[in-house]
Structures are given as C-alpha cells and as structure tokens.
Motif scaffolding. Structure first.
Motif, PDB file in Angstrom:
ATOM      1  N   ALA A 274      35.394  22.184  -4.117  1.00  0.00           N
ATOM      2  CA  ALA A 274      34.938  22.249  -2.728  1.00  0.00           C
ATOM      3  C   ALA A 274      35.102  20.902  -2.028  1.00  0.00           C
ATOM      4  N   PRO A 275      35.474  20.910  -0.756  1.00  0.00           N
ATOM      5  CA  PRO A 275      35.584  19.653   0.003  1.00  0.00           C
ATOM      6  C   PRO A 275      34.239  19.219   0.576  1.00  0.00           C
ATOM      7  N   GLU A 276      34.164  17.945   0.857  1.00  0.00           N
ATOM      8  CA  GLU A 276      33.012  17.401   1.588  1.00  0.00           C
ATOM      9  C   GLU A 276      33.306  17.416   3.085  1.00  0.00           C
ATOM     10  N   LEU A 277      34.553  17.062   3.421  1.00  0.00           N
ATOM     11  CA  LEU A 277      35.018  17.109   4.810  1.00  0.00           C
ATOM     12  C   LEU A 277      36.193  18.070   4.877  1.00  0.00           C
ATOM     13  N   LEU A 278      36.068  19.099   5.701  1.00  0.00           N
ATOM     14  CA  LEU A 278      37.135  20.070   5.919  1.00  0.00           C
ATOM     15  C   LEU A 278      37.688  19.885   7.329  1.00  0.00           C
ATOM     16  N   ILE A 279      39.011  19.741   7.422  1.00  0.00           N
ATOM     17  CA  ILE A 279      39.672  19.648   8.724  1.00  0.00           C
ATOM     18  C   ILE A 279      40.650  20.817   8.814  1.00  0.00           C
ATOM     19  N   THR A 280      40.469  21.675   9.812  1.00  0.00           N
ATOM     20  CA  THR A 280      41.357  22.825   9.964  1.00  0.00           C
ATOM     21  C   THR A 280      42.233  22.655  11.194  1.00  0.00           C
ATOM     22  N   VAL A 281      43.482  23.086  11.031  1.00  0.00           N
ATOM     23  CA  VAL A 281      44.502  22.935  12.067  1.00  0.00           C
ATOM     24  C   VAL A 281      45.220  24.279  12.196  1.00  0.00           C
ATOM     25  N   GLY A 282      45.611  24.625  13.404  1.00  0.00           N
ATOM     26  CA  GLY A 282      46.361  25.856  13.585  1.00  0.00           C
ATOM     27  C   GLY A 282      45.439  27.045  13.699  1.00  0.00           C
ATOM     28  N   GLN A 283      46.035  28.218  13.521  1.00  0.00           N
ATOM     29  CA  GLN A 283      45.275  29.439  13.767  1.00  0.00           C
ATOM     30  C   GLN A 283      45.130  30.260  12.491  1.00  0.00           C
ATOM     31  N   ASN A 284      45.241  31.565  12.600  1.00  0.00           N
ATOM     32  CA  ASN A 284      44.894  32.478  11.516  1.00  0.00           C
ATOM     33  C   ASN A 284      45.464  32.067  10.164  1.00  0.00           C
ATOM     34  N   VAL A 285      44.606  32.100   9.149  1.00  0.00           N
ATOM     35  CA  VAL A 285      44.996  31.843   7.767  1.00  0.00           C
ATOM     36  C   VAL A 285      45.167  33.182   7.062  1.00  0.00           C
ATOM     37  N   VAL A 286      46.273  33.373   6.344  1.00  0.00           N
ATOM     38  CA  VAL A 286      46.559  34.644   5.690  1.00  0.00           C
ATOM     39  C   VAL A 286      45.616  34.874   4.510  1.00  0.00           C
ATOM     40  N   SER A 287      45.406  33.859   3.705  1.00  0.00           N
ATOM     41  CA  SER A 287      44.672  34.002   2.450  1.00  0.00           C
ATOM     42  C   SER A 287      43.212  34.376   2.677  1.00  0.00           C
ATOM     43  N   LYS A 288      42.839  35.547   2.188  1.00  0.00           N
ATOM     44  CA  LYS A 288      41.433  35.945   2.239  1.00  0.00           C
ATOM     45  C   LYS A 288      40.616  35.136   1.241  1.00  0.00           C
ATOM     46  N   LYS A 289      41.261  34.733   0.140  1.00  0.00           N
ATOM     47  CA  LYS A 289      40.556  33.982  -0.896  1.00  0.00           C
ATOM     48  C   LYS A 289      40.110  32.605  -0.405  1.00  0.00           C
ATOM     49  N   ILE A 290      40.934  31.959   0.420  1.00  0.00           N
ATOM     50  CA  ILE A 290      40.528  30.634   0.907  1.00  0.00           C
ATOM     51  C   ILE A 290      39.358  30.768   1.873  1.00  0.00           C
ATOM     52  N   LYS A 291      39.319  31.877   2.608  1.00  0.00           N
ATOM     53  CA  LYS A 291      38.170  32.099   3.485  1.00  0.00           C
ATOM     54  C   LYS A 291      36.902  32.282   2.659  1.00  0.00           C
ATOM     55  N   GLN A 292      37.000  33.093   1.604  1.00  0.00           N
ATOM     56  CA  GLN A 292      35.832  33.289   0.738  1.00  0.00           C
ATOM     57  C   GLN A 292      35.396  31.985   0.095  1.00  0.00           C
ATOM     58  N   PHE A 293      36.369  31.212  -0.373  1.00  0.00           N
ATOM     59  CA  PHE A 293      36.091  29.934  -1.037  1.00  0.00           C
ATOM     60  C   PHE A 293      35.360  28.971  -0.107  1.00  0.00           C
ATOM     61  N   LEU A 294      35.890  28.793   1.102  1.00  0.00           N
ATOM     62  CA  LEU A 294      35.315  27.796   2.006  1.00  0.00           C
ATOM     63  C   LEU A 294      34.002  28.262   2.626  1.00  0.00           C
ATOM     64  N   ARG A 295      33.834  29.574   2.745  1.00  0.00           N
ATOM     65  CA  ARG A 295      32.540  30.067   3.222  1.00  0.00           C
ATOM     66  C   ARG A 295      31.434  29.826   2.198  1.00  0.00           C
ATOM     67  N   LYS A 296      31.809  29.901   0.934  1.00  0.00           N
ATOM     68  CA  LYS A 296      30.839  29.586  -0.124  1.00  0.00           C
ATOM     69  C   LYS A 296      30.635  28.081  -0.250  1.00  0.00           C
ATOM     70  N   ALA A 297      31.705  27.322  -0.030  1.00  0.00           N
ATOM     71  CA  ALA A 297      31.647  25.866  -0.229  1.00  0.00           C
ATOM     72  C   ALA A 297      30.728  25.188   0.773  1.00  0.00           C
ATOM     73  N   ARG A 298      30.678  25.727   2.002  1.00  0.00           N
ATOM     74  CA  ARG A 298      29.857  25.133   3.065  1.00  0.00           C
ATOM     75  C   ARG A 298      30.006  23.608   3.120  1.00  0.00           C
ATOM     76  N   PRO A 299      31.191  23.108   3.486  1.00  0.00           N
ATOM     77  CA  PRO A 299      31.381  21.658   3.538  1.00  0.00           C
ATOM     78  C   PRO A 299      30.385  20.987   4.482  1.00  0.00           C
ATOM     79  N   LYS A 300      30.053  19.761   4.157  1.00  0.00           N
ATOM     80  CA  LYS A 300      29.079  19.016   4.961  1.00  0.00           C
ATOM     81  C   LYS A 300      29.572  18.862   6.394  1.00  0.00           C
ATOM     82  N   ASN A 301      30.871  18.588   6.548  1.00  0.00           N
ATOM     83  CA  ASN A 301      31.461  18.435   7.876  1.00  0.00           C
ATOM     84  C   ASN A 301      32.727  19.282   7.970  1.00  0.00           C
ATOM     85  N   HIS A 302      32.887  19.954   9.094  1.00  0.00           N
ATOM     86  CA  HIS A 302      34.097  20.748   9.343  1.00  0.00           C
ATOM     87  C   HIS A 302      34.554  20.493  10.773  1.00  0.00           C
ATOM     88  N   TRP A 303      35.755  19.939  10.899  1.00  0.00           N
ATOM     89  CA  TRP A 303      36.363  19.718  12.217  1.00  0.00           C
ATOM     90  C   TRP A 303      37.482  20.739  12.419  1.00  0.00           C
TER      91      TRP A 303
END
Length: 554
Positions: A274-303
């Motif tokens: 899991a990341p501590e700082l997540l930075i997202t760029v662009g739009q829709n992500v295909v992978s459903k698994k990465i969505k599940q992963f990051l929703r569980k990870a709840r990074p401290k900061n997300h830009w």
C-alpha cells in the motif's frame, strides 16, 4: 455558383466556427437540418462527412476529435435523431473529448403538439454536456446579436472543458431558401480562459516526507512531456508508477501490467504494498483489482491531477489539483527530492517474480483468446493507432506489451456500443494506420461504423470471435445463473465474412495458431482496400484459459 443557406443563424454559426478553427463536420441526413448541410457542404473551409446513423455518427465524430485533438461539429435533424447522439455524448463527457453538437429543431411553438419528429430537444443532454444553448429563430427580435453571443460562448466552452457542448437550433420553414453571397460579420474577440497554477508548499512537503509514493496513471493520450517527467521521477527509484496499456506511457521502470502483479493479493499483501501518498493522473482505470486494492489501502494522502475531473475513485481524496499533469509535474520537479526508496524495490521484486510466471504460462498455452493477444503483441508494426473495444479486448490488452503504439479505448462509459465507429472516425483523420482489435459482440453491435465512404484502405480490423460475450464467463456471478447463454453471454454462431464483403473490406478467417501467425506477417502491409481478420476461438474454453493464467501467477 455556390449556394448558401439564407438562415442568418446558420451563417453566423459558420462564421464563428471558421474563426475558431473548427472545420470537421459530421452530417446525418434529414430535412430540418438541411440548411446546415447545404451551407457547410458549400463552404470550402469545411470537411464534411455524411454518416447516416446518428448513433454511429456521434462516435465517428468522437474518433475524429480524438485524432485531431480539437472540436468536431455534428448535426442531425429533429426528433429521435438527436436522442441517438446520446451514447457518444456521454462517452465524450467522461473522456473530455470536444464535440459541438448542433441539433436542428422545429420552432419552439411546435413542441408537444404532436407535430412530426418533434421532441423536447432543449437541454436534451444537460446531464452529460458542459453547456446547453438554444438559438432564437431568425424572425425573433435581436436574434442576430443574441445568437452570435450564444454560439461564441458555446464554442469557447467546448474548448475550455474539452467536452461536449449542445446548441439546439429551431428552424422555421422554408428550409431550402438559398443565397449566393454572404454578409460580412464583425471580427471575433476570443476570450478563452487559461488557468494559472503554482504548486502549494504543503504538497511539496508531503512529497518530500513520503516514503511510499505511488503514481497511478489511467486512460489518457500519449504525452512525450509527461513520459519524460515521470521517467525522471522513477529514475532513482523514488516512486512507483503504475500504468495500463491505455495510459500510453513507456519506460522500463514503470509497472505496466497491474493485474499481473496484484490479482492474487492476500489481505497481508494489501498492507505490504500500500502507498502512503497516492497521486492519480488521467481518467478511468480498467483494472478492477487496483480499485479494490487502493480502496482498502486508504492512503494517508491522495492527490488527483486533472483540469476538469476530480473524482474520489478510491474514497481517500485529499487534494484536487486542477491543472494538466504536465504542468503539475513540471512544477513539482523543481522542488521534489528524488531519493531511492525501499518501496520501489519491494514492487520491483514482485514484478520480476510475476513476469517470469507470465512467460512460463505463455509457453504452456495453446490457441485461444489469450494466445491470440500474445501473438498480436509480437506481430504488430510500430507507431500505429491501436484501438481496443471494451469488455474482454481491453482487459486482455493489459496483460501484454502494446506500448510501441498509441492505444485508445472508449473507457469514459466503458460501453461496447461505439468502438468500431470511434476507430473509423479516428482513421478518417489520421495519416498513420489505425488498427481496431474488437470482440465479436462489440463488432456486430456497431456494424454501421463501416457504413461510410471515408475509411482509408490502410485501416485494419481484427475480430476475435469466441461465440458470445465471453467476459461474462470471466467475471464472477453470471456463470451461476440459468440465463447465461441466451440473455447474458448471448451465444451465437455468426461470422463477419458477408459483412466484410457487403462493406467492401478484404476478409480472412483463421482458427488455429500457425495460420494466425502466418496471416499476421502480411496483414498490416499496404493494400488497395481496408481488411478484416477474424480469429475464431469459439471452440476453445477461453475463460478457463484466462482463469488458469491468474491461478498460475500465484
């Protein structure tokens, strides 16, 4: 002698489109929009394309706009014709593709009195457009001045938001009165706004104190500048950059096959990576698994970095950064500490392990959808425009290397409805070869995408035909129901041979690996007409092959 529409609203519209450099015009047939068709087809500056099916026409225009990276205008007659634009408009809205939607309409007094081809067109797309405008009929007081201002505002909004904007145009009869000379209109003072951006000091501090930085790049067009910026950020292993085929990024230090790496994560793995700082760029992500992963990870900061959209996809958003990714990272690089971090090495070890497993499985696999995508990734020429349809196609694409090409997919709403039309529209306005890789249902659903006279002979379509919507055998749930084959999977025995002949395409069909490899060697070479290759895998349990792949990765 040239003949132009006598309608003042249409003359003003054409003048302003020329002033703003909007020259591509997709026209669907009809009588109420005849003043637009007459006027724009007679004006030398405009490139006019006749597309009969409005649903397809909307996606063709979307493909053109993606190809040229500037607005395309579309026009249709009144009534249900306008409603048929809606799927393409929703896709353009969520992808930020600029479409100027010009719907001809009956006069306002004719709405809801049961006059032919009359519906409530005003604000028809209001839930999925960046602006909705209705012009005045020519005979109304101050119509010229108000229509000039409305059209100007609509065009500038289309540029600013990079998305669909609607202008509804009530037109009174007679519709076919013409003039041979046009009036002189006043010059246009362009007032398109550009936002300035300076990086806040607290974001620099968050970057410099974070030890586990992840940058996730979703769907976006290729950008050499962004690729160089992110390459600089990972050169010293300071951050982990995750991307997908349709992220259009190329660097050996980027992690380009997300599902390959995280598909079988345990609860402990979710914490470990899991990341501590997540930075997202662009739009829709295909992978459903990465969505599940990051929703569980709840990074401290997300830009999240985007000029228009600031979605809280992972339920952890802390900063909405309203600028382009290129602008943001150019500022960040002036202040960021680029120190090696163990977090990168952790992911790198995982990658090496999973990549080796991937290669082993490829050697074990026989002819199937999976094997087709492996073969295709090795046989494609470089620097083509590679379009994938939705469902299985774009998911298989994530597992292999297609990063020598520019990759496109309609991930705004992720529907199968306009993949072919979008790719054909792209091909019409691009000098490089366009290749569409599509599933059978997506292809058959959108066959009107081939119904036009503008598709270049170097266009190629590859259909992998597994006999139905195989995605529903892959995802959990549908296979447990009695409705799978007929109502969900929609099993069939159709092929594209007669359709190819009907639309004037060359056609080849293969159903085993050796022939596929041999055909792919020559399929992309120049020819006198566009070509379709159909890869028939309907005799294979493709879902089991793919499930076996992910089991093998454990």
């Amino acid at each position: 002698m040239k003949q132009f529409s006598s309608k003042r609203s249409i003359q003003i519209l054409a003048h302003l489109l020329k002033e703003y450099g909007i020259f591509n015009f997709v026209i669907s047939p009809g009588s109420r929009n005849a003043p637009l068709a007459i006027h724009f087809s007679e004006t030398d500056e405009f490139n006019c394309y006749s597309i009969v099916d409005e649903r397809s026409a909307g996606f063709v225009a979307l493909g053109m706009a993606k190809s040229e990276k500037k607005p395309v205008a579309i026009t249709c007659t009144s009534g249900s014709a306008a409603a048929n634009y809606y799927p393409a408009i929703t896709e353009a809205f969520y992808q930020n593709v600029p479409l100027l939607v010009l719907t001809a309409d009956r006069p306002t007094d004719f709405v809801d009195i049961f006059d032919g081809q009359t519906i409530r067109q005003k604000d028809l797309y209001s839930q999925h457009s960046y602006g909705d405008f209705q012009l005045l009929e020519d005979g109304k007081e101050n119509a010229d001045e108000q229509n000039f201002d409305l059209i100007k505002k609509a065009i500038e909004l289309c540029f600013e938001k990079k998305g669909p904007v609607h202008i509804n145009i009530p037109l009174e009869e007679p519709l076919y009165e013409m003039v041979s000379e046009l009036p002189t209109f006043p010059p246009v003072e362009k007032t398109i706004q550009k936002k300035s951006f300076e990086i806040p000091s607290n974001l620099v501090a968050e970057w410099n104190t974070s030890k586990r930085i992840m940058i996730l790049v979703g769907t976006r067009d290729y950008s050499e500048e962004l690729e160089m910026q992110l390459s600089q950020l990972v050169k010293n292993h300071s951050a982990v950059v995750l991307c997908e085929a349709n992220s259009n990024l190329r660097n050996e230090n980027f992690f380009s096959h997300i599902d390959r790496y995280i598909y079988n994560f345990s609860e402990e793995d979710y914490k470990t990576y899991a990341p501590e700082l997540l930075i997202t760029v662009g739009q829709n992500v295909v992978s459903k698994k990465i969505k599940q992963f990051l929703r569980k990870a709840r990074p401290k900061n997300h830009w999240h970095i985007d000029e228009v959209w600031q979605p809280d996809t992972f339920f952890s958003l802390t900063e909405k950064i309203e600028t382009s990714a290129e602008n943001f990272f150019s500022k960040l690089l002036n202040f960021a500490k680029l120190e090696p971090q163990p977090f990168y090495n952790l992911w790198d070890v995982l990658r090496d392990k999973k990549d080796l497993k991937h290669q082993e499985y490829c050697l074990l696999t026989n002819f199937s959808d999976f094997k087709f995508f492996e073969s295709l990734s090795s046989k494609l020429p470089e620097n083509i425009n590679l379009h994938f349809s939705n469902s299985s196609a774009i998911r298989y694409a994530q597992l292999f290397d297609f990063n020598k090409n520019k990759v496109y997919c309609n991930r705004g709403t992720s529907g199968i409805d306009g993949s072919t039309s979008t790719a054909m529209g792209f091909a019409m306005r691009n000098k490089n070869q366009t290749v569409l890789v599509t599933g059978d249902l997506s292809f058959f659903y959108d066959i009107n995408g081939l119904w036009n006279n503008y598709i270049p002979p170097y266009t190629r379509i590859i259909i992998f035909n597994n006999g139905g919507g195989d995605i529903f055998k892959i995802i959990p749930g549908p296979s447990s129901t009695n409705a799978l084959d007929e109502f969900i999977l929609t099993k069939h025995h159709k092929n594209a041979e007669l359709l190819a002949k009907h639309f004037g395409f060359g056609y080849t069909k293969v159903d085993e690996e050796d022939t596929l490899l041999r055909v792919l060697e020559n399929f992309f070479k120049p020819d006198l007409k566009a070509k379709i290759l159909e890869v028939d895998t309907s005799a294979v349990e493709n879902a089991e092959v793919l499930k076996g792949y992910f089991e093998f990765l454990k």
